[in-house]
Motif scaffolding. Structure first.
Motif, PDB file in Angstrom:
ATOM      1  N   ILE A 116       0.831  -1.203   0.000  1.00  0.00           N
ATOM      2  CA  ILE A 116       0.000   0.000   0.000  1.00  0.00           C
ATOM      3  C   ILE A 116       0.871   1.260   0.000  1.00  0.00           C
ATOM      4  O   ILE A 116       2.036   1.230   0.364  1.00  0.00           O
ATOM      5  N   GLY A 117       0.277   2.356  -0.407  1.00  0.00           N
ATOM      6  CA  GLY A 117       1.001   3.615  -0.448  1.00  0.00           C
ATOM      7  C   GLY A 117       1.107   4.149  -1.870  1.00  0.00           C
ATOM      8  O   GLY A 117       0.460   3.652  -2.790  1.00  0.00           O
ATOM      9  N   LEU A 176       6.715   4.042   1.461  1.00  0.00           N
ATOM     10  CA  LEU A 176       6.839   5.319   2.177  1.00  0.00           C
ATOM     11  C   LEU A 176       7.272   6.443   1.254  1.00  0.00           C
ATOM     12  O   LEU A 176       8.179   6.283   0.435  1.00  0.00           O
ATOM     13  N   GLY A 177       6.603   7.586   1.399  1.00  0.00           N
ATOM     14  CA  GLY A 177       6.979   8.780   0.653  1.00  0.00           C
ATOM     15  C   GLY A 177       7.323   9.918   1.609  1.00  0.00           C
ATOM     16  O   GLY A 177       7.179   9.782   2.820  1.00  0.00           O
ATOM     17  N   ARG A 178       7.748  11.021   1.051  1.00  0.00           N
ATOM     18  CA  ARG A 178       8.034  12.212   1.850  1.00  0.00           C
ATOM     19  C   ARG A 178       7.015  13.293   1.513  1.00  0.00           C
ATOM     20  O   ARG A 178       6.432  13.313   0.430  1.00  0.00           O
ATOM     21  N   ASN A 179       6.794  14.185   2.470  1.00  0.00           N
ATOM     22  CA  ASN A 179       5.886  15.298   2.210  1.00  0.00           C
ATOM     23  C   ASN A 179       6.502  16.313   1.261  1.00  0.00           C
ATOM     24  O   ASN A 179       7.719  16.501   1.220  1.00  0.00           O
ATOM     25  N   TYR A 189      11.171   9.241   6.176  1.00  0.00           N
ATOM     26  CA  TYR A 189      11.236   7.797   5.946  1.00  0.00           C
ATOM     27  C   TYR A 189      11.495   7.044   7.251  1.00  0.00           C
ATOM     28  O   TYR A 189      10.904   5.975   7.478  1.00  0.00           O
ATOM     29  N   THR A 190      12.345   7.575   8.080  1.00  0.00           N
ATOM     30  CA  THR A 190      12.632   6.934   9.371  1.00  0.00           C
ATOM     31  C   THR A 190      11.377   6.870  10.230  1.00  0.00           C
ATOM     32  O   THR A 190      11.093   5.849  10.871  1.00  0.00           O
ATOM     33  N   LEU A 191      10.611   7.973  10.236  1.00  0.00           N
ATOM     34  CA  LEU A 191       9.367   8.010  11.006  1.00  0.00           C
ATOM     35  C   LEU A 191       8.381   6.963  10.478  1.00  0.00           C
ATOM     36  O   LEU A 191       7.683   6.302  11.256  1.00  0.00           O
ATOM     37  N   VAL A 204       9.203  -0.085   1.272  1.00  0.00           N
ATOM     38  CA  VAL A 204       9.749   0.472   0.042  1.00  0.00           C
ATOM     39  C   VAL A 204       9.934   1.960   0.268  1.00  0.00           C
ATOM     40  O   VAL A 204       9.003   2.649   0.705  1.00  0.00           O
ATOM     41  N   ILE A 205      11.133   2.472   0.000  1.00  0.00           N
ATOM     42  CA  ILE A 205      11.410   3.903   0.129  1.00  0.00           C
ATOM     43  C   ILE A 205      11.247   4.528  -1.252  1.00  0.00           C
ATOM     44  O   ILE A 205      12.062   4.296  -2.146  1.00  0.00           O
ATOM     45  N   ASN A 206      10.185   5.307  -1.419  1.00  0.00           N
ATOM     46  CA  ASN A 206       9.864   5.890  -2.717  1.00  0.00           C
ATOM     47  C   ASN A 206      10.437   7.308  -2.802  1.00  0.00           C
ATOM     48  O   ASN A 206       9.992   8.209  -2.094  1.00  0.00           O
TER      49      ASN A 206
END
Length: 212
Positions: A116-117, A176-179, A189-191, A204-206
């Motif tokens: 998901i994400g 995971l994405g960033r704002n 990403y750490t959060l 997954v780090i997007n």
């Protein structure tokens, strides 16, 4: 025959036709859902705004409108991944269920792996509309959502309400994405990893799709 009587007959005929149509659709849906999807739902979806079609698909899975998969996976498809025994190696990538609404529904129709994400720390709307485009000649879709997200905490609440047996039936990935306005992507990403650590089977780090 009076005008009122004629109107009543026309109304009755319309109601009878509508009732027959609904009954036929329901019987077709129950008896042969794959055929109903291919011949009715899928063609109709092509006449709906593509982003709305996407939302309707997720909503249908969320509320169990699509029936569960009755096909039993053959033993040859059994596989082991991340120390999990799966009945098949088929997964759905991030981008379809962006907010964790349809995890149970995707499990029911046969996906062993659900990702998901992308999910961002805080809610954000993503890119302005229109942002989803059909390519009919290629049977394809392009999306430029731009990390529209409900935020880590809102998605986490949804996942926590899913029956544990459903979650244990396969693998859950968190993308995971960033704002958009974040000044510290590493923190975002750490959060995310800390937030979903007890629920996710993998992350997954997007870094490719955030808006500028």
């Amino acid at each position: 025959m009076s005008k009122v009587q004629n109107l009543k007959k026309i109304k009755s005929l319309c109601l009878l036709t509508l009732g027959g149509t609904v009954a036929y659709q329901f019987i077709y849906y129950k008896k042969d859902f794959p055929g109903y999807y291919e011949n009715i739902l899928q063609p109709l979806s092509q006449h709906v705004n593509p982003e709305w079609a996407h939302k309707l698909g997720v909503t249908a899975l969320k509320y169990g409108i699509f029936p569960p998969e009755s096909f039993k996976d053959p033993s040859v498809l059994k596989t082991k991944f991340l120390n999990n025994e799966l009945s098949n190696p088929i997964g759905i990538a991030a981008g379809f269920d962006k907010h964790g609404d349809a995890i149970s529904g995707l499990r029911r129709i046969g996906f062993s792996i659900v990702e998901i994400g992308s999910i961002t720390p805080e809610p954000q709307p993503g890119n302005p509309k229109p942002r989803v485009f059909r390519l009919p000649e290629d049977n394809a879709v392009i999306n430029r959502y731009g990390f529209n997200s409900e935020g880590y905490e809102n998605v986490l609440k949804k996942i926590k309400h899913i029956d544990k047996v459903t979650l244990d039936r396969g693998i859950l990935g968190i993308n995971l994405g960033r704002n958009k306005d974040s000044q510290d992507a590493v923190h975002d990403y750490t959060l995310g990893i800390k937030t979903f650590n007890e629920i996710a089977d993998y992350f997954v780090i997007n870094i490719s799709s955030f808006t500028k």
